[in-house]
Enzyme design. Structure first.
Site, PDB file in Angstrom:
ATOM      1  N   ARG A 145       5.920 100.190  -6.319  1.00 29.44           N
ATOM      2  CA  ARG A 145       6.157 101.492  -6.938  1.00 29.44           C
ATOM      3  C   ARG A 145       6.451 101.368  -8.437  1.00 29.44           C
ATOM      4  O   ARG A 145       5.940 102.153  -9.233  1.00 29.44           O
ATOM      5  CB  ARG A 145       7.367 102.131  -6.235  1.00 29.44           C
ATOM      6  CG  ARG A 145       7.598 103.576  -6.595  1.00 29.44           C
ATOM      7  CD  ARG A 145       8.982 104.039  -6.099  1.00 29.44           C
ATOM      8  NE  ARG A 145       9.254 103.700  -4.722  1.00 29.44           N
ATOM      9  CZ  ARG A 145       8.987 104.482  -3.677  1.00 29.44           C
ATOM     10  NH1 ARG A 145       8.461 105.666  -3.861  1.00 29.44           N
ATOM     11  NH2 ARG A 145       9.276 104.084  -2.446  1.00 29.44           N
ATOM     12  N   GLU A 187       7.945  91.274  -5.354  1.00 26.30           N
ATOM     13  CA  GLU A 187       6.829  92.130  -4.943  1.00 26.30           C
ATOM     14  C   GLU A 187       7.024  93.585  -5.343  1.00 26.30           C
ATOM     15  O   GLU A 187       7.102  94.460  -4.490  1.00 26.30           O
ATOM     16  CB  GLU A 187       6.679  92.046  -3.417  1.00 26.30           C
ATOM     17  CG  GLU A 187       6.449  90.650  -2.925  1.00 26.30           C
ATOM     18  CD  GLU A 187       6.605  90.514  -1.419  1.00 26.30           C
ATOM     19  OE1 GLU A 187       5.996  89.578  -0.871  1.00 26.30           O
ATOM     20  OE2 GLU A 187       7.319  91.314  -0.793  1.00 26.30           O
ATOM     21  N   GLY A 222      11.059  96.966  -4.240  1.00 26.37           N
ATOM     22  CA  GLY A 222      12.032  98.016  -3.975  1.00 26.37           C
ATOM     23  C   GLY A 222      12.682  98.656  -5.180  1.00 26.37           C
ATOM     24  O   GLY A 222      13.499  99.573  -5.034  1.00 26.37           O
ATOM     25  N   TYR A 273       2.034 105.247  -3.610  1.00 28.75           N
ATOM     26  CA  TYR A 273       2.115 105.836  -2.265  1.00 28.75           C
ATOM     27  C   TYR A 273       1.603 107.278  -2.218  1.00 28.75           C
ATOM     28  O   TYR A 273       2.129 108.099  -1.453  1.00 28.75           O
ATOM     29  CB  TYR A 273       3.549 105.743  -1.714  1.00 28.75           C
ATOM     30  CG  TYR A 273       4.089 104.328  -1.739  1.00 28.75           C
ATOM     31  CD1 TYR A 273       3.561 103.360  -0.876  1.00 28.75           C
ATOM     32  CD2 TYR A 273       5.094 103.933  -2.612  1.00 28.75           C
ATOM     33  CE1 TYR A 273       4.036 102.046  -0.910  1.00 28.75           C
ATOM     34  CE2 TYR A 273       5.566 102.627  -2.645  1.00 28.75           C
ATOM     35  CZ  TYR A 273       5.041 101.696  -1.786  1.00 28.75           C
ATOM     36  OH  TYR A 273       5.495 100.399  -1.820  1.00 28.75           O
ATOM     37  N   ARG A 333       4.242 112.750   0.564  1.00 28.57           N
ATOM     38  CA  ARG A 333       5.599 112.242   0.379  1.00 28.57           C
ATOM     39  C   ARG A 333       6.669 113.317   0.479  1.00 28.57           C
ATOM     40  O   ARG A 333       7.796 113.030   0.869  1.00 28.57           O
ATOM     41  CB  ARG A 333       5.722 111.456  -0.942  1.00 28.57           C
ATOM     42  CG  ARG A 333       4.847 110.194  -0.947  1.00 28.57           C
ATOM     43  CD  ARG A 333       5.168 109.237  -2.075  1.00 28.57           C
ATOM     44  NE  ARG A 333       6.459 108.604  -1.896  1.00 28.57           N
ATOM     45  CZ  ARG A 333       7.572 108.943  -2.518  1.00 28.57           C
ATOM     46  NH1 ARG A 333       7.557 109.934  -3.398  1.00 28.57           N
ATOM     47  NH2 ARG A 333       8.691 108.327  -2.284  1.00 28.57           N
ATOM     48  N   CYS A 367      -3.788 123.648   6.763  1.00 29.70           N
ATOM     49  CA  CYS A 367      -3.442 124.694   7.711  1.00 29.70           C
ATOM     50  C   CYS A 367      -2.170 124.297   8.439  1.00 29.70           C
ATOM     51  O   CYS A 367      -2.196 123.925   9.609  1.00 29.70           O
ATOM     52  CB  CYS A 367      -4.609 124.873   8.679  1.00 29.70           C
ATOM     53  SG  CYS A 367      -4.467 126.399   9.566  1.00 29.70           S
ATOM     54  N   GLU A 368      -1.064 124.338   7.695  1.00 34.29           N
ATOM     55  CA  GLU A 368       0.194 123.827   8.224  1.00 34.29           C
ATOM     56  C   GLU A 368       1.326 124.295   7.301  1.00 34.29           C
ATOM     57  O   GLU A 368       1.283 124.022   6.098  1.00 34.29           O
ATOM     58  CB  GLU A 368       0.066 122.296   8.221  1.00 34.29           C
ATOM     59  CG  GLU A 368       1.260 121.570   8.639  1.00 34.29           C
ATOM     60  CD  GLU A 368       0.950 120.320   9.476  1.00 34.29           C
ATOM     61  OE1 GLU A 368      -0.174 120.179   9.981  1.00 34.29           O
ATOM     62  OE2 GLU A 368       1.863 119.519   9.607  1.00 34.29           O
TER      63      GLU A 368
HETATM   64  N1  LLP Z   1       7.333  93.990  -0.253  1.00 38.73           N
HETATM   65  C1  LLP Z   1       7.424  94.403   1.018  1.00 38.73           C
HETATM   66  C2  LLP Z   1       7.517  93.417   2.083  1.00 38.73           C
HETATM   67  C3  LLP Z   1       7.424  95.770   1.312  1.00 38.73           C
HETATM   68  O1  LLP Z   1       7.532  96.165   2.569  1.00 38.73           O
HETATM   69  C4  LLP Z   1       7.314  96.714   0.259  1.00 38.73           C
HETATM   70  C5  LLP Z   1       7.278  98.145   0.532  1.00 38.73           C
HETATM   71  C6  LLP Z   1       7.210  96.239  -1.055  1.00 38.73           C
HETATM   72  C7  LLP Z   1       7.241  94.859  -1.276  1.00 38.73           C
HETATM   73  C8  LLP Z   1       7.073  97.136  -2.245  1.00 38.73           C
HETATM   74  O2  LLP Z   1       8.158  97.981  -2.406  1.00 38.73           O
HETATM   75  P1  LLP Z   1       8.271  98.905  -3.724  1.00 38.73           P
HETATM   76  O3  LLP Z   1       8.482  97.974  -4.912  1.00 38.73           O
HETATM   77  O4  LLP Z   1       7.008  99.660  -3.864  1.00 38.73           O
HETATM   78  O5  LLP Z   1       9.437  99.768  -3.462  1.00 38.73           O
HETATM   79  N2  LLP Z   1       5.659 104.910   1.553  1.00 38.73           N
HETATM   80  C9  LLP Z   1       6.998 104.829   1.043  1.00 38.73           C
HETATM   81  C10 LLP Z   1       7.347 103.431   0.563  1.00 38.73           C
HETATM   82  C11 LLP Z   1       7.182 102.381   1.633  1.00 38.73           C
HETATM   83  C12 LLP Z   1       7.493 101.000   1.111  1.00 38.73           C
HETATM   84  C13 LLP Z   1       7.045  99.984   2.104  1.00 38.73           C
HETATM   85  N3  LLP Z   1       7.258  98.640   1.700  1.00 38.73           N
HETATM   86  C14 LLP Z   1       7.164 105.854  -0.077  1.00 38.73           C
HETATM   87  O6  LLP Z   1       6.209 106.578  -0.361  1.00 38.73           O
HETATM   88  O7  LLP Z   1       8.234 105.972  -0.651  1.00 38.73           O
END
Ligand code: LLP
Length: 429
Positions: A291, A288, A246, A388, A328, A359-360
């Site tokens: 991003r 984890e 996150g 993402y 996004r 087409c949107e």
């Molecule tokens: N761990 C779990 C259980 C998660 O659900 C996620 C992200 C992460 C780790 C990694 O989070 P990060 O470090 O990448 O923030 N598609 C969205 C983001 C969805 C994140 C889903 N879970 C976007 O493009 O912003």
């Protein structure tokens, strides 16, 4: 505007390679990933585990951010684990030869087939999200005569300030067991009582693209408190604490991300002091990040096509990609930095709307975007598209998904081939 590398011809340089040359060699749209940026982020996280937890922890790259065989090989070579969230990601990691004992398997509704696959492959940790899944996993493991390591996903009840669709730690979430209803403790007791499950820990993930340290600290406190309650009620000391991902990154000047090491240090202080307070050992820490490992490593290159000036309203610059390769903006109104890769040193003189070719009407990549005066044939670069984007791509309108090229030390290599029209019809009967 962030600092960028520009060569004598005024072209954007990525990983020591001229971005315009990349488009000549591989075409557009093109995803470009800088390997050094990815490896540096992985190394920084790994070093933090060594520094703040005496090496007793594991960074599991959240591969949903960008999944293909090469990223699992890179994660492996950097000594990381990975987080997978589907049979497809698990299959990809396995195909890349990733060590299965360093895989954490997530998901709020894993199918029986996915759980069987995880058990057959010997995945190191399975994070059970809900009671039905716990029962299913217990039955499948018993059937196969195995005892998987299990963590329980807990909702710590933290509201992190981010877009509603990527907020996950609050009570009203489809993910995990709630603490305040007693559901989480019940799940712990059931898991401990199941002979085919080896409950080793708990997990939380409070959301994504978060720029404050406080919610992570609060979540760590809540989780340590819960581990203490588990020991009090059951006599069992859980060993693993997975704090999810996150951590936010820089997309534009509006973002002010906290450096990784600062998050890691502050969170580790809370973990250590809580451990002392509750007379618990410092748990084995898993994190984890997704991003923050791949996001800033990515740039997408497009060719500018039509330009429409609508007097008094706006100017549309259309490119040869769009929501298919980057959904996004349409999903989260995400902002990006844009520049012309073939005239990268030129300051912005116009404000435009960047549109895709789908087409949107909603197929936009950005609005109110400052840009140098663009002409058809210019190369438009969008920065920080490593997370993402490719992983959320679709071939809507039957536009093929673009290739991914990795750049490093002045060389480039394709790591994901571009989709062909033949592949688009491959599964059609
Ligand atoms: N761990 C779990 C259980 C998660 O659900 C996620 C992200 C992460 C780790 C990694 O989070 P990060 O470090 O990448 O923030 N598609 C969205 C983001 C969805 C994140 C889903 N879970 C976007 O493009 O912003």
């Amino acid at each position: 505007m962030e600092k960028i590398a520009v060569n004598a011809e005024g072209h954007l340089m990525l990983g020591g390679v001229d971005a315009v040359q990349l488009t000549q060699e591989y075409g557009t749209p093109l995803y470009v990933m800088e390997e050094d940026v990815i490896r540096a982020a992985m190394k920084a996280y790994r070093d933090s585990i060594n520094r703040f937890y005496d090496g007793k922890g594991l960074i599991c790259y959240a591969s949903k951010a960008f999944s293909c065989k090469e990223i699992y090989r890179i994660a492996q070579s950097e000594g990381l684990g990975v987080d997978v969230v589907s049979g497809g990601e698990l299959y990809t990691a396995h195909q890349a030869g990733f060590p299965m004992d360093k895989v954490v398997f997530h998901g709020n509704n894993k199918t029986p087939a996915e759980l069987r696959m995880a058990l057959d492959l010997g995945v190191g940790r399975i994070v059970a999200d809900n009671i039905e899944e716990l029962h299913l996993l217990s039955a499948l493991a018993a059937e196969k005569g195995v005892t998987p390591n299990v963590l329980l996903r807990i909702k710590p009840g933290i509201d992190a300030h981010t877009h509603q669709f990527i907020m996950t730690g609050q009570i009203d979430s489809k993910f995990g067991f709630a603490l305040e209803t007693g559901e989480a403790m019940e799940a712990v007791k059931e898991a401990l009582a199941a002979p085919s499950l080896h409950l080793i820990g708990v997990h939380c993930h409070i959301g994504s693209q978060i720029h404050e340290v406080t919610p992570f600290i609060r979540a760590a406190e809540v989780m340590m408190q819960f581990m203490a309650s588990v020991r009090e009620e059951t006599g069992v000391t859980l060993t693993d604490l997975n704090l999810g991902g996150g951590y936010g990154i820089r997309y534009t000047d509006e973002d002010d991300p906290v450096p990784h090491a600062a998050y890691m240090e502050e969170v580790s202080e809370v973990i250590r002091s809580s451990a002392e307070m509750f007379h618990l050992p410092v748990p084995f820490i898993l994190m984890e990040p997704g991003r923050s490992i791949v996001g800033e490593a990515g740039t997408t290159l497009y060719t500018v096509g039509s330009i429409k000036h609508i007097p008094g309203i706006r100017t549309y610059i259309s490119v040869d990609g769009g929501m298919g390769d980057n959904p996004r903006y349409i999903l989260y109104q995400s902002k990006y930095d844009f520049l012309l890769a073939n005239r990268a040193a030129e300051a912005p003189t116009t404000t435009v709307t960047v549109a895709g070719k789908c087409c949107e009407s909603g197929d936009l990549l950005g609005e109110n975007v400052p840009l140098a005066e663009a002409k058809p044939g210019d190369i438009l670069a969008v920065r920080s598209t490593g997370a993402y984007n490719y992983s959320m791509a679709s071939c809507y309108n039957r536009n093929p998904i673009p290739p991914v090229v990795m750049v490093k030390d002045g060389t480039s290599r394709v790591i994901v081939k571009g989709m062909t029209y033949e592949q688009i019809v491959e599964n059609d009967i």
